[in-house]
Design a protein around this motif. Sequence first.
Motif, short mmCIF file in Angstrom:
data_model
loop_
_atom_site.label_atom_id
_atom_site.label_comp_id
_atom_site.label_asym_id
_atom_site.label_seq_id
_atom_site.Cartn_x
_atom_site.Cartn_y
_atom_site.Cartn_z
N GLU A 17 1.07 4.62 26.43
CA GLU A 17 1.60 3.93 25.48
C GLU A 17 2.81 3.32 25.67
OE1 GLU A 17 0.22 2.57 22.62
OE2 GLU A 17 -1.51 3.69 22.51
N VAL A 71 0.87 0.19 14.70
CA VAL A 71 0.12 -0.96 15.08
C VAL A 71 -0.61 -1.23 13.79
CG1 VAL A 71 -1.86 -1.56 16.26
CG2 VAL A 71 -0.03 -0.26 17.49
N ASP A 72 -1.33 -0.53 13.10
CA ASP A 72 -2.19 -0.57 11.87
C ASP A 72 -1.40 -1.41 10.71
OD1 ASP A 72 -4.12 0.24 13.48
OD2 ASP A 72 -4.68 1.91 12.15
N LEU A 73 -0.24 -0.92 10.34
CA LEU A 73 0.40 -1.34 9.32
C LEU A 73 1.42 -2.83 9.93
CD1 LEU A 73 1.65 1.74 7.45
CD2 LEU A 73 -0.55 0.57 7.26
N GLU A 74 1.31 -3.06 10.98
CA GLU A 74 2.11 -4.10 11.43
C GLU A 74 3.55 -3.93 11.21
OE1 GLU A 74 0.46 -7.98 11.28
OE2 GLU A 74 -1.35 -7.08 10.72
N CYS A 82 9.89 -0.71 16.40
CA CYS A 82 9.65 -1.67 15.44
C CYS A 82 10.89 -1.93 14.69
CB CYS A 82 8.44 -1.26 14.39
SG CYS A 82 6.85 -1.20 15.21
N THR A 88 0.70 -1.34 -0.05
CA THR A 88 0.02 0.09 -0.16
C THR A 88 0.82 1.34 0.04
OG1 THR A 88 -1.15 -1.34 1.54
CG2 THR A 88 -2.19 0.68 1.05
N GLU A 137 -0.04 4.64 16.06
CA GLU A 137 -1.02 3.93 15.44
C GLU A 137 -0.70 3.43 14.13
OE1 GLU A 137 -4.71 6.75 15.77
OE2 GLU A 137 -4.59 6.53 13.54
N THR A 138 0.28 4.16 13.53
CA THR A 138 0.46 3.67 12.17
C THR A 138 1.25 2.37 12.27
OG1 THR A 138 0.83 5.96 11.32
CG2 THR A 138 1.69 4.30 10.10
N HIS A 146 1.75 4.59 1.46
CA HIS A 146 1.79 5.27 2.58
C HIS A 146 2.68 6.50 2.70
CE1 HIS A 146 -0.70 2.06 4.19
NE2 HIS A 146 0.37 1.21 4.19
N ARG A 206 -0.99 9.86 9.18
CA ARG A 206 -1.73 9.81 10.31
C ARG A 206 -0.87 10.84 11.25
NH1 ARG A 206 -4.37 3.87 10.92
NH2 ARG A 206 -2.91 3.52 8.97
#
Length: 447
Positions: free
Chosen positions: A111, A340-343, A270, A2, A337-338, A4, A80
């Motif tokens: 967090e 987490v959502d995009l792993e 990450c 995708t 958030e990015t 981004h 985001r």
Amino acid sequence: MTDHSAGLPQRRHLVTEIPGPASRELLARRESAVARGVSNMLPVFVTDAGGGVIVDADGNSLIDFGSGIAVVSVGNAAPRVAARVAEQVARFTHTCFMVTPYEGYVAVAEELNKRTPGDHAKRTALFNSGAEAVENAVKIARHATGRQAIVAFDHAYHGRTNLTMALTAKNMPYKDKFGPFAGEIYRMPMAYPLRWPGGPAACEAEALNTFKNLVHAQVGEHNVAAVIIEPIQGEGGFVVPPSGFLPGLAAFCQDNGIVFIADEIQTGFCRTGDWFAVDHEGVVPDMVTTAKGIAGGLPLAGVTGRAEIMDSVHAGGLGGTYGGNPVACAAALGSIETMVDLELTARARRIGEIMLPRLHKLAAAYPVIADVRGRGAMLAIELCRPGTLDPDPATTTAVSAACHRAGLVTLTCGTFGNVIRFLPPLVIGEDLLNEGLSILEDAFAAL
Ligand SMILES: Cc1ncc(COP(=O)(O)O)c(C=O)c1O
């Protein structure tokens, strides 16, 4: 994968030499306005960046294998991050958390408490830069233990402020003539498999043993407030300690009432395929310092630690005017958030799976590459004169310069200046990743 990239075409495209005329003009202005001590690795002046590319003032689009030194893991101007920052900046930009607080700071602390290793009670304090986080981690550890000595390692990099210069190992360019440095810092040999005198197989046991003996003989365990280590060393050369070394250090600290600080400023969020590099071996530090990848490019840093250690400090003992600025906190929430959502942990591992085989193949073809190492999307090659461990900084610089000319942003590092490191944004497309590797291969072929 995708897109981004906030709409920027994801392609390498060179329209001038690197740097081009517009960048060279800006460079001339820069030279007469900006202090020489602040250097540039690749003087192309950026106008846009997103996903896996950086666009310069001449319209060149370069592949980014640096992420602004491991910062924009979610990509530059990540949608985001940009949206949350825009919203926050229109509402309020600063109150000073120590004067009148706001929710964003608390949400980032929550967090960090949730995502850093260990399920014990934790507290977090926010700051502006990695060095400031490290300074505060040391302050807190000393306050909590009532001890003064801090133990760091060869090849360590913890920042450029006075205390963090003392913790940083390398003299040039970081420390030369900037002393006197802060006291009560002790340096121990790093478990550096390639360069361990007894060889890589003996490295873990011998390094741990040496560490324990030296702490006992030269410092005294009961005098040590904290041991600080980068789980994978950054500026020092992406040195990965052998498995068992970090758990061994953590156990030693626990047995001796010493605060074990993992400096995850470069490795965290990450980058190495886990949320934090210590997760790889299930190590639970007493304190973790974070910065860089935390907020998609906005200045933010954190110290997260055991509640009883963090809360040993009296009210007013920690803080700073801008620490945990609301715009930076909004960016961090968008960034997390990015992730987490995009792993992005899985993306980092995938990047490693693509890059490592090609780097190993390169090392087999070019004996100047003495080592390929790293984890996830934090990888490096170390260059030595073939058949020896004599560092080869000249070839390192030549390869990196060739990459730059071909439109690939690479960074060098290492105590001996002989390491090329790869830190692509975790959202980079696989085509760009492979194209970047081909440029690197061409640079070696042209040596
Ligand atoms: C492991 C580590 N600690 C501390 C720092 C210092 O961070 P900053 O440059 O934000 O002060 C860095 C920066 O490269 C780092 O990699």
